[in-house]
Design a protein around this motif. Structure first.
Motif, PDB file in Angstrom:
ATOM      1  N   GLY A 180     -34.721  -0.472  23.848  1.00 39.38           N
ATOM      2  CA  GLY A 180     -35.643   0.438  23.186  1.00 39.38           C
ATOM      3  C   GLY A 180     -35.631   1.802  23.842  1.00 39.38           C
ATOM      4  O   GLY A 180     -34.598   2.466  23.906  1.00 39.38           O
ATOM      5  N   ASN A 181     -36.770   2.226  24.389  1.00 33.17           N
ATOM      6  CA  ASN A 181     -36.881   3.528  25.037  1.00 33.17           C
ATOM      7  C   ASN A 181     -36.490   3.514  26.507  1.00 33.17           C
ATOM      8  O   ASN A 181     -36.592   4.548  27.174  1.00 33.17           O
ATOM      9  CB  ASN A 181     -38.317   4.054  24.908  1.00 33.17           C
ATOM     10  CG  ASN A 181     -38.619   4.538  23.503  1.00 33.17           C
ATOM     11  OD1 ASN A 181     -37.759   5.099  22.841  1.00 33.17           O
ATOM     12  ND2 ASN A 181     -39.835   4.303  23.049  1.00 33.17           N
ATOM     13  N   LEU A 182     -36.021   2.379  27.021  1.00 34.36           N
ATOM     14  CA  LEU A 182     -35.634   2.279  28.423  1.00 34.36           C
ATOM     15  C   LEU A 182     -34.116   2.333  28.557  1.00 34.36           C
ATOM     16  O   LEU A 182     -33.384   1.730  27.779  1.00 34.36           O
ATOM     17  CB  LEU A 182     -36.151   0.982  29.041  1.00 34.36           C
ATOM     18  CG  LEU A 182     -37.660   0.739  28.960  1.00 34.36           C
ATOM     19  CD1 LEU A 182     -38.008  -0.586  29.625  1.00 34.36           C
ATOM     20  CD2 LEU A 182     -38.427   1.886  29.601  1.00 34.36           C
ATOM     21  N   LEU A 183     -33.664   3.067  29.573  1.00 37.52           N
ATOM     22  CA  LEU A 183     -32.234   3.249  29.831  1.00 37.52           C
ATOM     23  C   LEU A 183     -32.015   3.140  31.327  1.00 37.52           C
ATOM     24  O   LEU A 183     -32.778   3.708  32.119  1.00 37.52           O
ATOM     25  CB  LEU A 183     -31.796   4.629  29.325  1.00 37.52           C
ATOM     26  CG  LEU A 183     -30.360   5.070  29.571  1.00 37.52           C
ATOM     27  CD1 LEU A 183     -29.385   4.190  28.793  1.00 37.52           C
ATOM     28  CD2 LEU A 183     -30.189   6.531  29.167  1.00 37.52           C
ATOM     29  N   GLY A 184     -30.981   2.410  31.735  1.00 36.40           N
ATOM     30  CA  GLY A 184     -30.702   2.270  33.157  1.00 36.40           C
ATOM     31  C   GLY A 184     -29.218   2.268  33.450  1.00 36.40           C
ATOM     32  O   GLY A 184     -28.428   1.688  32.703  1.00 36.40           O
ATOM     33  N   THR A 185     -28.834   2.933  34.565  1.00 36.36           N
ATOM     34  CA  THR A 185     -27.441   2.920  35.008  1.00 36.36           C
ATOM     35  C   THR A 185     -27.392   2.638  36.498  1.00 36.36           C
ATOM     36  O   THR A 185     -28.250   3.078  37.265  1.00 36.36           O
ATOM     37  CB  THR A 185     -26.725   4.261  34.731  1.00 36.36           C
ATOM     38  OG1 THR A 185     -27.437   5.332  35.358  1.00 36.36           O
ATOM     39  CG2 THR A 185     -26.643   4.534  33.237  1.00 36.36           C
ATOM     40  N   SER A 186     -26.362   1.896  36.922  1.00 37.34           N
ATOM     41  CA  SER A 186     -26.160   1.606  38.337  1.00 37.34           C
ATOM     42  C   SER A 186     -25.607   2.808  39.087  1.00 37.34           C
ATOM     43  O   SER A 186     -25.663   2.861  40.314  1.00 37.34           O
ATOM     44  CB  SER A 186     -25.176   0.441  38.506  1.00 37.34           C
ATOM     45  OG  SER A 186     -25.649  -0.729  37.888  1.00 37.34           O
ATOM     46  N   PHE A 187     -25.066   3.757  38.361  1.00 39.13           N
ATOM     47  CA  PHE A 187     -24.358   4.889  38.947  1.00 39.13           C
ATOM     48  C   PHE A 187     -25.155   6.187  38.764  1.00 39.13           C
ATOM     49  O   PHE A 187     -26.292   6.164  38.292  1.00 39.13           O
ATOM     50  CB  PHE A 187     -22.957   5.001  38.335  1.00 39.13           C
ATOM     51  CG  PHE A 187     -22.940   4.914  36.834  1.00 39.13           C
ATOM     52  CD1 PHE A 187     -23.030   6.038  36.043  1.00 39.13           C
ATOM     53  CD2 PHE A 187     -22.852   3.671  36.205  1.00 39.13           C
ATOM     54  CE1 PHE A 187     -23.022   5.959  34.661  1.00 39.13           C
ATOM     55  CE2 PHE A 187     -22.833   3.570  34.812  1.00 39.13           C
ATOM     56  CZ  PHE A 187     -22.930   4.715  34.047  1.00 39.13           C
ATOM     57  N   HIS A 188     -24.539   7.306  39.145  1.00 38.64           N
ATOM     58  CA  HIS A 188     -25.235   8.586  39.255  1.00 38.64           C
ATOM     59  C   HIS A 188     -24.635   9.651  38.317  1.00 38.64           C
ATOM     60  O   HIS A 188     -23.872  10.510  38.765  1.00 38.64           O
ATOM     61  CB  HIS A 188     -25.150   9.099  40.692  1.00 38.64           C
ATOM     62  CG  HIS A 188     -25.918   8.303  41.680  1.00 38.64           C
ATOM     63  ND1 HIS A 188     -27.196   8.628  42.066  1.00 38.64           N
ATOM     64  CD2 HIS A 188     -25.586   7.182  42.379  1.00 38.64           C
ATOM     65  CE1 HIS A 188     -27.622   7.751  42.954  1.00 38.64           C
ATOM     66  NE2 HIS A 188     -26.669   6.857  43.155  1.00 38.64           N
ATOM     67  N   PRO A 189     -25.001   9.669  37.045  1.00 39.16           N
ATOM     68  CA  PRO A 189     -24.471  10.711  36.156  1.00 39.16           C
ATOM     69  C   PRO A 189     -24.890  12.124  36.563  1.00 39.16           C
ATOM     70  O   PRO A 189     -24.220  13.090  36.212  1.00 39.16           O
ATOM     71  CB  PRO A 189     -25.069  10.343  34.790  1.00 39.16           C
ATOM     72  CG  PRO A 189     -25.399   8.902  34.891  1.00 39.16           C
ATOM     73  CD  PRO A 189     -25.814   8.691  36.320  1.00 39.16           C
ATOM     74  N   GLU A 190     -25.980  12.253  37.306  1.00 36.62           N
ATOM     75  CA  GLU A 190     -26.490  13.580  37.656  1.00 36.62           C
ATOM     76  C   GLU A 190     -25.594  14.323  38.635  1.00 36.62           C
ATOM     77  O   GLU A 190     -25.721  15.542  38.796  1.00 36.62           O
ATOM     78  CB  GLU A 190     -27.908  13.458  38.239  1.00 36.62           C
ATOM     79  CG  GLU A 190     -28.007  12.882  39.624  1.00 36.62           C
ATOM     80  CD  GLU A 190     -27.918  11.366  39.682  1.00 36.62           C
ATOM     81  OE1 GLU A 190     -28.063  10.818  40.788  1.00 36.62           O
ATOM     82  OE2 GLU A 190     -27.706  10.734  38.624  1.00 36.62           O
ATOM     83  N   ILE A 191     -24.654  13.629  39.293  1.00 34.13           N
ATOM     84  CA  ILE A 191     -23.794  14.301  40.262  1.00 34.13           C
ATOM     85  C   ILE A 191     -22.338  14.362  39.817  1.00 34.13           C
ATOM     86  O   ILE A 191     -21.492  14.847  40.562  1.00 34.13           O
ATOM     87  CB  ILE A 191     -23.873  13.626  41.646  1.00 34.13           C
ATOM     88  CG1 ILE A 191     -23.341  12.196  41.601  1.00 34.13           C
ATOM     89  CG2 ILE A 191     -25.286  13.663  42.182  1.00 34.13           C
ATOM     90  CD1 ILE A 191     -23.281  11.531  42.973  1.00 34.13           C
ATOM     91  N   GLN A 192     -22.048  13.896  38.604  1.00 32.95           N
ATOM     92  CA  GLN A 192     -20.647  13.807  38.194  1.00 32.95           C
ATOM     93  C   GLN A 192     -20.247  14.851  37.157  1.00 32.95           C
ATOM     94  O   GLN A 192     -19.088  14.936  36.785  1.00 32.95           O
ATOM     95  CB  GLN A 192     -20.345  12.408  37.639  1.00 32.95           C
ATOM     96  CG  GLN A 192     -21.084  12.103  36.347  1.00 32.95           C
ATOM     97  CD  GLN A 192     -21.114  10.621  36.042  1.00 32.95           C
ATOM     98  OE1 GLN A 192     -21.122   9.783  36.929  1.00 32.95           O
ATOM     99  NE2 GLN A 192     -21.128  10.286  34.776  1.00 32.95           N
ATOM    100  N   GLY A 193     -21.198  15.663  36.694  1.00 26.50           N
ATOM    101  CA  GLY A 193     -20.869  16.730  35.766  1.00 26.50           C
ATOM    102  C   GLY A 193     -20.798  16.317  34.309  1.00 26.50           C
ATOM    103  O   GLY A 193     -20.512  17.140  33.441  1.00 26.50           O
ATOM    104  N   ASP A 194     -21.052  15.036  34.009  1.00 28.18           N
ATOM    105  CA  ASP A 194     -21.068  14.553  32.631  1.00 28.18           C
ATOM    106  C   ASP A 194     -22.519  14.312  32.243  1.00 28.18           C
ATOM    107  O   ASP A 194     -23.183  13.441  32.812  1.00 28.18           O
ATOM    108  CB  ASP A 194     -20.263  13.257  32.525  1.00 28.18           C
ATOM    109  CG  ASP A 194     -20.062  12.792  31.082  1.00 28.18           C
ATOM    110  OD1 ASP A 194     -20.923  13.099  30.226  1.00 28.18           O
ATOM    111  OD2 ASP A 194     -19.051  12.119  30.818  1.00 28.18           O
ATOM    112  N   VAL A 195     -23.014  15.099  31.282  1.00 30.69           N
ATOM    113  CA  VAL A 195     -24.447  15.068  30.965  1.00 30.69           C
ATOM    114  C   VAL A 195     -24.769  14.155  29.788  1.00 30.69           C
ATOM    115  O   VAL A 195     -25.912  14.137  29.317  1.00 30.69           O
ATOM    116  CB  VAL A 195     -24.972  16.489  30.669  1.00 30.69           C
ATOM    117  CG1 VAL A 195     -24.748  17.398  31.858  1.00 30.69           C
ATOM    118  CG2 VAL A 195     -24.323  17.077  29.409  1.00 30.69           C
TER     119      VAL A 195
END
Length: 214
Positions: A180-195
């Motif tokens: 639903g409105n929840l999203l989770g990732t094991s990794f760090h998209p905020e530091i990889q340049g892919d938004v």
């Protein structure tokens, strides 16, 4: 203890008003990406900071420290209530741990916010010097692979019937999931340049805002 960092509090801006839990971890990186995508960013450290936000990002960091601070500063319980009420949440790394319903390899007394129907194992990939990067296929985000950075990341050991895997490693271990409105990732998209994960999350926020006024 001081947690103030007013230089990161965004001025009024068009777009959704999104919080970033700013008790510990790489909240600055998430705030930067969200602002670049047009969101108004609110750094959340106390319960009153939740007022008026339309979604929240829980960043990577140390999940045990974030858990303790969220309870000490009185933000954990109201945040749980907002998650249960359907507020969009994106948890990365430690943030995924915090929104999982069930945790493995926790320390004594560690608590979580819950809401996401998954079982998550902390530090599933070993110590920080065992961090790694890899490309992931994420059909929900298009054909172009996502370059994922794993830093002492958790892994989703099992996905409940209410949740949906979004991406897995080559060995089948799930590292991105939504419900639903929840999203989770094991990794760090905020530091990889892919938004694209942040854009996907903001899409959930905007959809809920529209639904609320219809």
């Amino acid at each position: 203890m001081t947690l103030r960092d007013d230089s990161l509090a965004a001025p009024g801006a068009p777009g959704p008003r999104v919080g970033v839990l700013a008790l510990q971890g790489d909240f600055r990186e998430h705030a930067r990406v969200l602002r670049e995508l047009g969101a108004e960013v609110v750094l959340v450290r106390r319960a009153e900071d939740l007022d008026g936000i339309e979604g929240i990002v829980i960043p990577g960091g140390e999940s045990t420290v974030m858990d303790k601070l969220s309870r000490a500063f009185g933000v954990a319980e109201p945040l749980k209530q907002r998650i249960a009420a359907g507020m969009p949440v994106y948890g990365t790394c430690a943030g995924l741990i915090m929104i999982a319903d069930t945790l493995l390899d926790t320390i004594e007394g560690q608590q979580n916010l819950g809401g996401l129907d998954v079982v998550v194992r902390r530090n599933a990939f070993g110590s920080q010097n065992q961090s790694f990067e890899t490309d992931l296929q994420v059909p929900a985000l298009g054909d172009q692979p996502v370059h994922a950075v794993f830093i002492r990341g958790p892994v989703v050991e099992s996905v409940g019937e209410n949740a949906t895997p979004l991406a897995s490693l080559a060995d089948g271990r799930v590292v991105a999931v939504e419900q639903g409105n929840l999203l989770g990732t094991s990794f760090h998209p905020e530091i990889q340049g892919d938004v694209r994960f942040h854009e996907y999350f903001l899409g959930k926020v905007r959809a809920r805002v529209v639904a609320a006024v219809e």
